[in-house]
Write a protein that holds these residues in place. Structure first.
Motif, PDB file in Angstrom:
ATOM      1  N   LEU A  41       0.954  -1.083  -0.080  1.00 31.62           N
ATOM      2  CA  LEU A  41       0.054  -0.007   0.119  1.00 31.62           C
ATOM      3  C   LEU A  41       0.915   1.218   0.034  1.00 31.62           C
ATOM      4  CD1 LEU A  41      -2.468  -1.197   2.907  1.00 31.62           C
ATOM      5  CD2 LEU A  41      -2.820  -1.182   0.406  1.00 31.62           C
ATOM      6  N   SER A  42       0.525   2.353  -0.677  1.00 33.03           N
ATOM      7  CA  SER A  42       1.196   3.557  -0.652  1.00 33.03           C
ATOM      8  C   SER A  42      -0.011   4.534  -0.966  1.00 33.03           C
ATOM      9  CB  SER A  42       2.310   3.651  -1.670  1.00 33.03           C
ATOM     10  OG  SER A  42       2.925   4.810  -1.774  1.00 33.03           O
ATOM     11  N   GLY A  43       0.268   5.780  -0.453  1.00 34.60           N
ATOM     12  CA  GLY A  43      -0.679   6.843  -0.624  1.00 34.60           C
ATOM     13  C   GLY A  43       0.223   7.627  -1.635  1.00 34.60           C
ATOM     14  N   GLU A  44       1.593   7.781  -1.572  1.00 35.33           N
ATOM     15  CA  GLU A  44       2.104   8.869  -2.311  1.00 35.33           C
ATOM     16  C   GLU A  44       2.745   8.187  -3.677  1.00 35.33           C
ATOM     17  OE1 GLU A  44       2.970   9.311   2.200  1.00 35.33           O
ATOM     18  OE2 GLU A  44       3.442   7.641   0.710  1.00 35.33           O
ATOM     19  N   ALA A  45       3.042   6.903  -3.956  1.00 31.96           N
ATOM     20  CA  ALA A  45       3.450   6.557  -5.116  1.00 31.96           C
ATOM     21  C   ALA A  45       2.704   6.523  -6.378  1.00 31.96           C
ATOM     22  CB  ALA A  45       4.025   5.105  -5.046  1.00 31.96           C
ATOM     23  N   GLY A  46       3.192   6.978  -7.470  1.00 32.96           N
ATOM     24  CA  GLY A  46       2.355   7.068  -8.571  1.00 32.96           C
ATOM     25  C   GLY A  46       1.872   5.722  -8.902  1.00 32.96           C
ATOM     26  N   ALA A  47       2.490   4.696  -8.783  1.00 26.75           N
ATOM     27  CA  ALA A  47       2.139   3.277  -9.121  1.00 26.75           C
ATOM     28  C   ALA A  47       3.327   2.250  -8.204  1.00 26.75           C
ATOM     29  CB  ALA A  47       2.368   3.044 -10.745  1.00 26.75           C
ATOM     30  N   VAL A  48       2.562   0.952  -8.015  1.00 26.91           N
ATOM     31  CA  VAL A  48       3.402  -0.175  -7.519  1.00 26.91           C
ATOM     32  C   VAL A  48       3.090  -1.225  -7.897  1.00 26.91           C
ATOM     33  CG1 VAL A  48       3.790  -1.015  -5.294  1.00 26.91           C
ATOM     34  CG2 VAL A  48       3.476   1.435  -5.107  1.00 26.91           C
ATOM     35  N   GLY A  49       4.002  -2.210  -8.289  1.00 28.66           N
ATOM     36  CA  GLY A  49       3.588  -3.406  -9.024  1.00 28.66           C
ATOM     37  C   GLY A  49       4.669  -4.418  -8.185  1.00 28.66           C
ATOM     38  N   VAL A  50       3.840  -5.698  -7.963  1.00 31.26           N
ATOM     39  CA  VAL A  50       4.511  -6.708  -7.329  1.00 31.26           C
ATOM     40  C   VAL A  50       4.527  -7.848  -8.052  1.00 31.26           C
ATOM     41  CG1 VAL A  50       4.625  -8.036  -5.020  1.00 31.26           C
ATOM     42  CG2 VAL A  50       3.712  -5.782  -5.100  1.00 31.26           C
ATOM     43  N   GLU A  51       5.549  -8.772  -8.070  1.00 29.59           N
ATOM     44  CA  GLU A  51       5.664  -9.916  -9.058  1.00 29.59           C
ATOM     45  C   GLU A  51       6.478 -10.955  -8.131  1.00 29.59           C
ATOM     46  OE1 GLU A  51       8.419  -9.776 -12.620  1.00 29.59           O
ATOM     47  OE2 GLU A  51       6.929  -8.063 -12.622  1.00 29.59           O
ATOM     48  N   ARG A  52       6.379 -12.202  -8.266  1.00 28.39           N
ATOM     49  CA  ARG A  52       7.443 -13.083  -7.721  1.00 28.39           C
ATOM     50  C   ARG A  52       8.612 -13.144  -8.469  1.00 28.39           C
ATOM     51  NH1 ARG A  52       4.196 -16.645  -4.563  1.00 28.39           N
ATOM     52  NH2 ARG A  52       2.129 -16.488  -5.294  1.00 28.39           N
ATOM     53  N   ALA A  53       9.786 -13.187  -7.476  1.00 28.57           N
ATOM     54  CA  ALA A  53      10.907 -13.492  -8.518  1.00 28.57           C
ATOM     55  C   ALA A  53      11.016 -14.944  -8.827  1.00 28.57           C
ATOM     56  CB  ALA A  53      12.134 -13.042  -7.311  1.00 28.57           C
ATOM     57  N   PRO A  54      11.732 -14.942 -10.009  1.00 26.80           N
ATOM     58  CA  PRO A  54      11.664 -16.335 -10.490  1.00 26.80           C
ATOM     59  C   PRO A  54      12.778 -17.452  -9.941  1.00 26.80           C
ATOM     60  CG  PRO A  54      12.708 -14.691 -11.993  1.00 26.80           C
ATOM     61  CD  PRO A  54      11.988 -14.037 -10.871  1.00 26.80           C
ATOM     62  N   ASP A  55      13.760 -16.779  -9.327  1.00 28.35           N
ATOM     63  CA  ASP A  55      14.847 -17.448  -8.685  1.00 28.35           C
ATOM     64  C   ASP A  55      14.925 -17.503  -7.239  1.00 28.35           C
ATOM     65  OD1 ASP A  55      15.424 -14.614  -7.899  1.00 28.35           O
ATOM     66  OD2 ASP A  55      17.276 -14.709  -8.233  1.00 28.35           O
ATOM     67  N   ALA A  56      13.753 -16.934  -6.495  1.00 31.37           N
ATOM     68  CA  ALA A  56      13.433 -17.309  -5.152  1.00 31.37           C
ATOM     69  C   ALA A  56      12.166 -17.320  -4.626  1.00 31.37           C
ATOM     70  CB  ALA A  56      14.416 -16.187  -4.296  1.00 31.37           C
ATOM     71  N   PRO A  57      11.774 -18.354  -4.224  1.00 33.94           N
ATOM     72  CA  PRO A  57      10.227 -18.473  -3.932  1.00 33.94           C
ATOM     73  C   PRO A  57       9.584 -17.366  -2.854  1.00 33.94           C
ATOM     74  CG  PRO A  57      11.239 -20.567  -3.596  1.00 33.94           C
ATOM     75  CD  PRO A  57      12.493 -19.394  -3.877  1.00 33.94           C
ATOM     76  N   ARG A  58      10.438 -17.158  -2.030  1.00 33.32           N
ATOM     77  CA  ARG A  58       9.940 -16.108  -1.028  1.00 33.32           C
ATOM     78  C   ARG A  58      10.340 -14.566  -1.394  1.00 33.32           C
ATOM     79  NH1 ARG A  58      12.841 -17.108   4.361  1.00 33.32           N
ATOM     80  NH2 ARG A  58      11.710 -14.993   4.843  1.00 33.32           N
ATOM     81  N   ALA A  59      10.835 -14.364  -2.534  1.00 37.05           N
ATOM     82  CA  ALA A  59      11.200 -12.848  -2.940  1.00 37.05           C
ATOM     83  C   ALA A  59      10.205 -12.488  -3.804  1.00 37.05           C
ATOM     84  CB  ALA A  59      12.446 -13.001  -3.599  1.00 37.05           C
ATOM     85  N   ARG A  60      10.015 -11.147  -3.649  1.00 37.35           N
ATOM     86  CA  ARG A  60       9.238 -10.466  -4.529  1.00 37.35           C
ATOM     87  C   ARG A  60       9.930  -9.321  -4.981  1.00 37.35           C
ATOM     88  NH1 ARG A  60       6.915 -14.263  -2.909  1.00 37.35           N
ATOM     89  NH2 ARG A  60       4.838 -14.697  -2.348  1.00 37.35           N
ATOM     90  N   LEU A  61       9.534  -8.712  -6.275  1.00 34.91           N
ATOM     91  CA  LEU A  61      10.265  -7.684  -7.173  1.00 34.91           C
ATOM     92  C   LEU A  61       8.917  -6.599  -6.989  1.00 34.91           C
ATOM     93  CD1 LEU A  61      11.723  -9.758 -10.187  1.00 34.91           C
ATOM     94  CD2 LEU A  61      12.890  -8.712  -7.889  1.00 34.91           C
ATOM     95  N   VAL A  62       9.470  -5.654  -6.300  1.00 33.26           N
ATOM     96  CA  VAL A  62       8.465  -4.526  -6.270  1.00 33.26           C
ATOM     97  C   VAL A  62       8.975  -3.368  -7.066  1.00 33.26           C
ATOM     98  CG1 VAL A  62       7.435  -2.987  -4.439  1.00 33.26           C
ATOM     99  CG2 VAL A  62       7.783  -5.310  -3.644  1.00 33.26           C
ATOM    100  N   THR A  63       8.144  -2.884  -8.088  1.00 37.52           N
ATOM    101  CA  THR A  63       8.334  -1.607  -8.736  1.00 37.52           C
ATOM    102  C   THR A  63       7.780  -0.540  -8.303  1.00 37.52           C
ATOM    103  OG1 THR A  63       9.083  -3.143 -10.677  1.00 37.52           O
ATOM    104  CG2 THR A  63       8.561  -0.914 -11.267  1.00 37.52           C
ATOM    105  N   VAL A  64       8.270   0.388  -7.983  1.00 33.64           N
ATOM    106  CA  VAL A  64       7.654   1.698  -7.315  1.00 33.64           C
ATOM    107  C   VAL A  64       8.113   2.838  -8.579  1.00 33.64           C
ATOM    108  CG1 VAL A  64       7.642   3.565  -5.582  1.00 33.64           C
ATOM    109  CG2 VAL A  64       8.121   1.067  -5.245  1.00 33.64           C
ATOM    110  N   THR A  65       6.954   3.525  -9.000  1.00 32.82           N
ATOM    111  CA  THR A  65       7.147   4.643  -9.818  1.00 32.82           C
ATOM    112  C   THR A  65       6.732   6.011  -8.966  1.00 32.82           C
ATOM    113  OG1 THR A  65       6.435   3.414 -11.818  1.00 32.82           O
ATOM    114  CG2 THR A  65       6.041   5.934 -11.855  1.00 32.82           C
TER     115      THR A  65
END
Length: 89
Positions: A41-65
């Protein structure tokens, strides 16, 4: 990253980035169940995306614009706070 802390069981991160740019961060989930969804959750970020990292089951790649509006400082940086939680099933 400016700061990080736990708030009511959620992981909260304060960031700054250049207005209009996107950055990708790698975040590890605190649970062993790799299929557990993660909410961001973010009130300020223009966009936030979350996807699973292909090389680590517990990792997530979070892209913040970072937004192009707001109050950038003299270097065009704007703040955003992200709050991560493991979503209940």
């Amino acid at each position: 990253m400016l700061s990080e802390r736990l708030v009511n069981g959620d992981y909260q991160v304060a960031l700054e980035g250049i207005a209009g740019r996107s950055y990708t961060f790698r975040v590890l989930t605190p649970v062993g169940d790799a299929s557990a969804p993660v909410r961001v959750l973010s009130g300020e970020a223009g966009a936030v995306g979350v996807e699973r990292a292909p090389d680590a089951p517990r990792a997530r790649l979070v892209t913040v614009t970072f937004p192009t509006t707001g109050a950038p400082n003299s270097d065009s940086y704007v703040p955003a706070t992200l709050r991560f939680s493991v979503a209940p099933r």
